[in-house]
Design a protein around this motif. Structure first.
Motif, PDB file in Angstrom:
ATOM      1  N   LEU A   1       0.847  -1.187   0.000  1.00  0.00           N
ATOM      2  CA  LEU A   1       0.000   0.000   0.000  1.00  0.00           C
ATOM      3  C   LEU A   1       0.882   1.236   0.000  1.00  0.00           C
ATOM      4  O   LEU A   1       1.626   1.494   0.928  1.00  0.00           O
ATOM      5  CB  LEU A   1      -0.918   0.010   1.225  1.00  0.00           C
ATOM      6  CG  LEU A   1      -1.903   1.161   1.318  1.00  0.00           C
ATOM      7  CD1 LEU A   1      -2.856   1.143   0.128  1.00  0.00           C
ATOM      8  CD2 LEU A   1      -2.681   1.091   2.616  1.00  0.00           C
ATOM      9  N   ALA A   2       0.821   1.993  -1.090  1.00  0.00           N
ATOM     10  CA  ALA A   2       1.631   3.199  -1.224  1.00  0.00           C
ATOM     11  C   ALA A   2       0.698   4.392  -1.333  1.00  0.00           C
ATOM     12  O   ALA A   2       0.115   4.648  -2.388  1.00  0.00           O
ATOM     13  CB  ALA A   2       2.530   3.101  -2.442  1.00  0.00           C
ATOM     14  N   LEU A   3       0.534   5.099  -0.233  1.00  0.00           N
ATOM     15  CA  LEU A   3      -0.349   6.255  -0.242  1.00  0.00           C
ATOM     16  C   LEU A   3       0.351   7.444  -0.880  1.00  0.00           C
ATOM     17  O   LEU A   3       1.531   7.690  -0.640  1.00  0.00           O
ATOM     18  CB  LEU A   3      -0.773   6.590   1.188  1.00  0.00           C
ATOM     19  CG  LEU A   3      -1.510   5.469   1.916  1.00  0.00           C
ATOM     20  CD1 LEU A   3      -1.776   5.867   3.358  1.00  0.00           C
ATOM     21  CD2 LEU A   3      -2.803   5.124   1.215  1.00  0.00           C
ATOM     22  N   ALA A   4      -0.388   8.168  -1.678  1.00  0.00           N
ATOM     23  CA  ALA A   4       0.168   9.345  -2.345  1.00  0.00           C
ATOM     24  C   ALA A   4       0.306  10.483  -1.341  1.00  0.00           C
ATOM     25  O   ALA A   4      -0.491  10.614  -0.429  1.00  0.00           O
ATOM     26  CB  ALA A   4      -0.727   9.767  -3.499  1.00  0.00           C
ATOM     27  N   PRO A   5       1.328  11.306  -1.525  1.00  0.00           N
ATOM     28  CA  PRO A   5       1.457  12.461  -0.640  1.00  0.00           C
ATOM     29  C   PRO A   5       0.346  13.469  -0.914  1.00  0.00           C
ATOM     30  O   PRO A   5      -0.329  13.416  -1.948  1.00  0.00           O
ATOM     31  CB  PRO A   5       2.828  13.036  -1.002  1.00  0.00           C
ATOM     32  CG  PRO A   5       3.061  12.588  -2.397  1.00  0.00           C
ATOM     33  CD  PRO A   5       2.376  11.253  -2.531  1.00  0.00           C
ATOM     34  N   VAL A   6       0.157  14.377  -0.026  1.00  0.00           N
ATOM     35  CA  VAL A   6      -0.847  15.421  -0.197  1.00  0.00           C
ATOM     36  C   VAL A   6      -0.364  16.384  -1.273  1.00  0.00           C
ATOM     37  O   VAL A   6       0.773  16.848  -1.234  1.00  0.00           O
ATOM     38  CB  VAL A   6      -1.092  16.177   1.128  1.00  0.00           C
ATOM     39  CG1 VAL A   6      -2.041  17.343   0.922  1.00  0.00           C
ATOM     40  CG2 VAL A   6      -1.609  15.221   2.177  1.00  0.00           C
ATOM     41  N   TYR A   7      -1.240  16.660  -2.234  1.00  0.00           N
ATOM     42  CA  TYR A   7      -0.887  17.572  -3.308  1.00  0.00           C
ATOM     43  C   TYR A   7      -1.047  19.008  -2.819  1.00  0.00           C
ATOM     44  O   TYR A   7      -2.053  19.371  -2.226  1.00  0.00           O
ATOM     45  CB  TYR A   7      -1.772  17.350  -4.538  1.00  0.00           C
ATOM     46  CG  TYR A   7      -1.487  18.314  -5.663  1.00  0.00           C
ATOM     47  CD1 TYR A   7      -0.358  18.163  -6.448  1.00  0.00           C
ATOM     48  CD2 TYR A   7      -2.324  19.384  -5.915  1.00  0.00           C
ATOM     49  CE1 TYR A   7      -0.082  19.044  -7.474  1.00  0.00           C
ATOM     50  CE2 TYR A   7      -2.065  20.277  -6.938  1.00  0.00           C
ATOM     51  CZ  TYR A   7      -0.939  20.100  -7.714  1.00  0.00           C
ATOM     52  OH  TYR A   7      -0.671  20.979  -8.720  1.00  0.00           O
ATOM     53  N   THR A   8      -0.036  19.819  -3.063  1.00  0.00           N
ATOM     54  CA  THR A   8      -0.084  21.233  -2.709  1.00  0.00           C
ATOM     55  C   THR A   8       0.068  22.044  -3.982  1.00  0.00           C
ATOM     56  O   THR A   8       0.992  21.818  -4.761  1.00  0.00           O
ATOM     57  CB  THR A   8       1.060  21.590  -1.738  1.00  0.00           C
ATOM     58  OG1 THR A   8       0.984  20.702  -0.618  1.00  0.00           O
ATOM     59  CG2 THR A   8       0.958  23.007  -1.262  1.00  0.00           C
ATOM     60  N   LEU A   9      -0.850  22.971  -4.177  1.00  0.00           N
ATOM     61  CA  LEU A   9      -0.772  23.818  -5.367  1.00  0.00           C
ATOM     62  C   LEU A   9       0.479  24.673  -5.311  1.00  0.00           C
ATOM     63  O   LEU A   9       0.887  25.137  -4.245  1.00  0.00           O
ATOM     64  CB  LEU A   9      -1.981  24.738  -5.435  1.00  0.00           C
ATOM     65  CG  LEU A   9      -3.316  24.058  -5.730  1.00  0.00           C
ATOM     66  CD1 LEU A   9      -4.458  25.048  -5.570  1.00  0.00           C
ATOM     67  CD2 LEU A   9      -3.313  23.492  -7.121  1.00  0.00           C
ATOM     68  N   PRO A  10       1.121  24.888  -6.470  1.00  0.00           N
ATOM     69  CA  PRO A  10       2.292  25.768  -6.485  1.00  0.00           C
ATOM     70  C   PRO A  10       1.862  27.208  -6.166  1.00  0.00           C
ATOM     71  O   PRO A  10       0.716  27.590  -6.415  1.00  0.00           O
ATOM     72  CB  PRO A  10       2.829  25.659  -7.908  1.00  0.00           C
ATOM     73  CG  PRO A  10       1.711  25.097  -8.711  1.00  0.00           C
ATOM     74  CD  PRO A  10       0.824  24.349  -7.772  1.00  0.00           C
ATOM     75  N   ALA A  11       2.766  27.966  -5.605  1.00  0.00           N
ATOM     76  CA  ALA A  11       2.465  29.350  -5.273  1.00  0.00           C
ATOM     77  C   ALA A  11       2.156  30.118  -6.554  1.00  0.00           C
ATOM     78  O   ALA A  11       2.772  29.903  -7.601  1.00  0.00           O
ATOM     79  CB  ALA A  11       3.653  29.980  -4.553  1.00  0.00           C
ATOM     80  N   ALA A  12       1.215  31.032  -6.482  1.00  0.00           N
ATOM     81  CA  ALA A  12       0.853  31.841  -7.643  1.00  0.00           C
ATOM     82  C   ALA A  12       1.977  32.813  -7.954  1.00  0.00           C
ATOM     83  O   ALA A  12       2.619  33.359  -7.054  1.00  0.00           O
ATOM     84  CB  ALA A  12      -0.426  32.597  -7.368  1.00  0.00           C
ATOM     85  N   GLU A  13       2.215  32.996  -9.216  1.00  0.00           N
ATOM     86  CA  GLU A  13       3.244  33.944  -9.617  1.00  0.00           C
ATOM     87  C   GLU A  13       2.763  35.363  -9.341  1.00  0.00           C
ATOM     88  O   GLU A  13       1.611  35.706  -9.622  1.00  0.00           O
ATOM     89  CB  GLU A  13       3.562  33.798 -11.099  1.00  0.00           C
ATOM     90  CG  GLU A  13       4.216  32.470 -11.427  1.00  0.00           C
ATOM     91  CD  GLU A  13       4.498  32.363 -12.914  1.00  0.00           C
ATOM     92  OE1 GLU A  13       4.771  33.403 -13.553  1.00  0.00           O
ATOM     93  OE2 GLU A  13       4.439  31.240 -13.430  1.00  0.00           O
ATOM     94  N   GLU A  14       3.650  36.199  -8.789  1.00  0.00           N
ATOM     95  CA  GLU A  14       3.286  37.588  -8.481  1.00  0.00           C
ATOM     96  C   GLU A  14       3.085  38.385  -9.769  1.00  0.00           C
ATOM     97  O   GLU A  14       2.165  39.157  -9.889  1.00  0.00           O
ATOM     98  CB  GLU A  14       4.357  38.240  -7.624  1.00  0.00           C
ATOM     99  CG  GLU A  14       4.507  37.608  -6.254  1.00  0.00           C
ATOM    100  CD  GLU A  14       3.273  37.798  -5.393  1.00  0.00           C
ATOM    101  OE1 GLU A  14       2.651  38.866  -5.458  1.00  0.00           O
ATOM    102  OE2 GLU A  14       2.917  36.848  -4.666  1.00  0.00           O
ATOM    103  N   GLU A  15       3.981  38.188 -10.720  1.00  0.00           N
ATOM    104  CA  GLU A  15       3.887  38.911 -11.985  1.00  0.00           C
ATOM    105  C   GLU A  15       4.027  37.926 -13.127  1.00  0.00           C
ATOM    106  O   GLU A  15       4.789  36.992 -13.067  1.00  0.00           O
ATOM    107  CB  GLU A  15       4.992  39.970 -12.068  1.00  0.00           C
ATOM    108  CG  GLU A  15       4.885  41.035 -11.006  1.00  0.00           C
ATOM    109  CD  GLU A  15       6.061  42.021 -11.098  1.00  0.00           C
ATOM    110  OE1 GLU A  15       6.760  42.032 -12.109  1.00  0.00           O
ATOM    111  OE2 GLU A  15       6.239  42.757 -10.123  1.00  0.00           O
ATOM    112  N   ARG A  16       3.347  38.189 -14.179  1.00  0.00           N
ATOM    113  CA  ARG A  16       3.472  37.309 -15.353  1.00  0.00           C
ATOM    114  C   ARG A  16       3.996  38.066 -16.501  1.00  0.00           C
ATOM    115  O   ARG A  16       3.874  39.156 -16.729  1.00  0.00           O
ATOM    116  CB  ARG A  16       2.118  36.711 -15.704  1.00  0.00           C
ATOM    117  CG  ARG A  16       1.730  35.691 -14.683  1.00  0.00           C
ATOM    118  CD  ARG A  16       0.509  34.964 -15.138  1.00  0.00           C
ATOM    119  NE  ARG A  16       0.229  33.951 -14.118  1.00  0.00           N
ATOM    120  CZ  ARG A  16      -0.397  32.859 -14.342  1.00  0.00           C
ATOM    121  NH1 ARG A  16      -0.839  32.592 -15.536  1.00  0.00           N
ATOM    122  NH2 ARG A  16      -0.625  32.003 -13.407  1.00  0.00           N
TER     123      ARG A  16
END
Length: 70
Positions: free
Chosen positions: A55-70
């Motif tokens: 049983l290999a549980l997946a890690p918790v997915y964390t959204l990448p930080a939003a870019e300040e400027e594009r």
């Protein structure tokens, strides 16, 4: 197969107030068959063999930080 002792109607009546749901008799009757199906699906999953150590549980997915400027 779901637990033969499982009573979807009784479960809905017991849990609805805890969840803050005010269900009519019509809604309880409409939800009960789907809760029974969910219980049957859960029984199938619980019965599936999972070999020890596989049983290999997946890690918790964390959204990448939003870019300040594009």
């Amino acid at each position: 197969m779901a637990d033969p002792e499982f009573d979807a109607d009784a479960s809905i009546r017991a849990l609805a107030p805890v969840l803050g749901l005010d269900l009519t008799e019509e809604r309880i009757a409409a939800v009960a068959p789907f809760l029974t199906i969910a219980a049957e699906m859960a029984a199938i999953l619980e019965a599936a063999p999972v070999p020890k150590g596989t049983l290999a549980l997946a890690p918790v997915y964390t959204l990448p930080a939003a870019e300040e400027e594009r």
